[in-house]
Design an enzyme around this catalytic site. Structure first.
Site, PDB file in Angstrom:
ATOM      1  N   ASP A  46      -1.889 -16.139   0.567  1.00  0.00           N
ATOM      2  CA  ASP A  46      -2.980 -15.490  -0.162  1.00  0.00           C
ATOM      3  C   ASP A  46      -2.921 -13.983   0.004  1.00  0.00           C
ATOM      4  O   ASP A  46      -3.030 -13.462   1.114  1.00  0.00           O
ATOM      5  CB  ASP A  46      -4.324 -16.012   0.366  1.00  0.00           C
ATOM      6  CG  ASP A  46      -5.515 -15.327  -0.288  1.00  0.00           C
ATOM      7  OD1 ASP A  46      -6.009 -15.842  -1.299  1.00  0.00           O
ATOM      8  OD2 ASP A  46      -5.944 -14.261   0.225  1.00  0.00           O
ATOM      9  N   TYR A  51      -5.091  -5.493  -1.531  1.00  0.00           N
ATOM     10  CA  TYR A  51      -4.515  -5.451  -0.177  1.00  0.00           C
ATOM     11  C   TYR A  51      -3.314  -4.517  -0.108  1.00  0.00           C
ATOM     12  O   TYR A  51      -2.839  -4.201   0.979  1.00  0.00           O
ATOM     13  CB  TYR A  51      -4.074  -6.849   0.282  1.00  0.00           C
ATOM     14  CG  TYR A  51      -5.154  -7.895   0.341  1.00  0.00           C
ATOM     15  CD1 TYR A  51      -6.504  -7.574   0.199  1.00  0.00           C
ATOM     16  CD2 TYR A  51      -4.826  -9.237   0.544  1.00  0.00           C
ATOM     17  CE1 TYR A  51      -7.482  -8.557   0.241  1.00  0.00           C
ATOM     18  CE2 TYR A  51      -5.803 -10.221   0.591  1.00  0.00           C
ATOM     19  CZ  TYR A  51      -7.124  -9.875   0.437  1.00  0.00           C
ATOM     20  OH  TYR A  51      -8.092 -10.849   0.479  1.00  0.00           O
ATOM     21  N   LYS A  76      -5.233 -11.591  -6.486  1.00  0.00           N
ATOM     22  CA  LYS A  76      -6.579 -11.372  -7.028  1.00  0.00           C
ATOM     23  C   LYS A  76      -6.651 -10.111  -7.881  1.00  0.00           C
ATOM     24  O   LYS A  76      -5.965  -9.128  -7.620  1.00  0.00           O
ATOM     25  CB  LYS A  76      -7.600 -11.265  -5.874  1.00  0.00           C
ATOM     26  CG  LYS A  76      -7.526 -12.407  -4.882  1.00  0.00           C
ATOM     27  CD  LYS A  76      -8.501 -12.235  -3.730  1.00  0.00           C
ATOM     28  CE  LYS A  76      -8.210 -13.226  -2.625  1.00  0.00           C
ATOM     29  NZ  LYS A  76      -7.033 -12.858  -1.822  1.00  0.00           N
ATOM     30  N   HIS A 109     -11.665 -10.939  -7.940  1.00  0.00           N
ATOM     31  CA  HIS A 109     -11.922 -10.616  -6.531  1.00  0.00           C
ATOM     32  C   HIS A 109     -13.410 -10.428  -6.199  1.00  0.00           C
ATOM     33  O   HIS A 109     -13.854 -10.763  -5.101  1.00  0.00           O
ATOM     34  CB  HIS A 109     -11.150  -9.344  -6.149  1.00  0.00           C
ATOM     35  CG  HIS A 109     -10.830  -9.239  -4.699  1.00  0.00           C
ATOM     36  ND1 HIS A 109      -9.705  -8.614  -4.233  1.00  0.00           N
ATOM     37  CD2 HIS A 109     -11.478  -9.677  -3.597  1.00  0.00           C
ATOM     38  CE1 HIS A 109      -9.679  -8.678  -2.909  1.00  0.00           C
ATOM     39  NE2 HIS A 109     -10.742  -9.318  -2.498  1.00  0.00           N
ATOM     40  N   LEU A 188     -12.238 -17.328  10.841  1.00  0.00           N
ATOM     41  CA  LEU A 188     -12.436 -17.080  12.276  1.00  0.00           C
ATOM     42  C   LEU A 188     -13.395 -15.913  12.493  1.00  0.00           C
ATOM     43  O   LEU A 188     -13.383 -15.257  13.538  1.00  0.00           O
ATOM     44  CB  LEU A 188     -11.086 -16.833  12.960  1.00  0.00           C
ATOM     45  CG  LEU A 188     -10.151 -18.051  12.958  1.00  0.00           C
ATOM     46  CD1 LEU A 188      -8.775 -17.694  13.500  1.00  0.00           C
ATOM     47  CD2 LEU A 188     -10.751 -19.210  13.743  1.00  0.00           C
TER      48      LEU A 188
END
Length: 285
Positions: A46, A51, A76, A109, A188
């Site tokens: 992904d 990014y 995205k 996004h 996480l």
């Protein structure tokens, strides 16, 4: 044990666990860890235009030696390009950077700009076979419901923040109603709330010989949530994938449910200043 799959509403099979490359802007490092993730058995990768590392992911795919059809690649559409006109150009730009002929999943996004117009363009690309599945990200329940009631092709995935401290049960219920598969970014909790040593998660993990992090990841998958853990360390990449040989019981799932704070402590999508920042962030000329 092999990673389980989930069937999207158009019949496409998607791994329930993938590897995320958010906040790995260094291209050499991103390429290295993506190759490592694929080597260790991850098949869903992904990334996102925002990014700024799609080239590195593409290089890793090319060097991995794994046949393209065995991989599930997501990227995205950034806010800057969320319109009918810009979406097609942005898609082609991402495809070129990744060095691919098609995408497995393409997401809007953020629910910003003309996302209805952008979606029409994604629907066209999907029908043309350029994208196997289309979806959204950060679409909260009311926004997602309005979206699903309006568009022709309902999104197959909605990628949102989901972890033991922000469980979003109402959001999951809305997604289920419309046949949208939930996918967790930050499964996480980006390391917050002492998740790696949390006493509840640690105690449950001791029973199975697993870490607190592995318990948190397995908990989400048992809710039907696809997860995208991220790490740049080979040993952690391996540990995050090693969650498919145990299952939590109902009592343990209920115990983890009590950890929910009911809000995010990572981002506030209702903050006008944050919305403005998203619009102002440019990722290309």
């Amino acid at each position: 044990m092999a990673v389980e799959n989930v069937k999207l509403n158009n019949g496409v099979m998607m791994p329930l666990e993938g590897f995320g490359v958010f906040q790995i802007p260094d291209l050499a490092e991103c390429e290295r860890v993506t190759i490592e993730a694929i080597r260790q058995g991850y098949r869903l990768i992904d990334t996102a235009a925002a990014y700024q590392n799609e080239e590195a992911v593409g290089a890793a795919i090319a060097k991995s030696g794994v046949p393209r059809e065995e991989l599930f690649i997501t990227t995205k559409l950034w806010v800057q390009d969320i319109s009918y006109e810009a979406a097609g150009t942005a898609f082609e730009r991402s495809l070129q950077k990744l060095g691919l002929d098609y995408l497995d999943l393409y997401l809007i996004h953020q629910p910003m700009g003309d996302f209805f117009g952008a979606w029409r363009r994604l629907e066209e690309l999907h029908r043309a076979g350029k994208i196997r599945a289309i979806g959204v990200s950060n679409f909260y329940p009311a926004v997602l419901a309005n979206f699903c009631e309006t568009v022709e092709i309902k999104p197959m995935v909605n990628q949102v923040e989901l972890h033991p401290f922000f469980q979003q049960e109402a959001a999951l219920a809305t997604m289920k109603e419309y046949g949208v598969v939930p996918q967790a970014w930050g499964p996480l909790a980006e390391g917050k709330h002492g998740i790696f040593t949390h006493p509840v998660l640690t105690k449950i993990g001791e029973k199975y010989g697993k870490t607190a992090a592995q318990v948190a990841l397995r908990w989400n998958t048992q809710r039907g949530v696809s997860i995208l853990p991220k790490s740049v360390r080979a040993e952690r990449i391996a540990v995050n994938l090693d969650i498919w040989d145990f299952a939590l019981n109902e009592a343990e799932m209920a115990e983890i449910a009590k950890l929910d704070l009911g809000h995010s402590e990572i981002v506030n999508h209702d903050d006008p200043a944050f919305v403005k920042w998203l619009h102002e962030r440019r990722i290309h000329d």
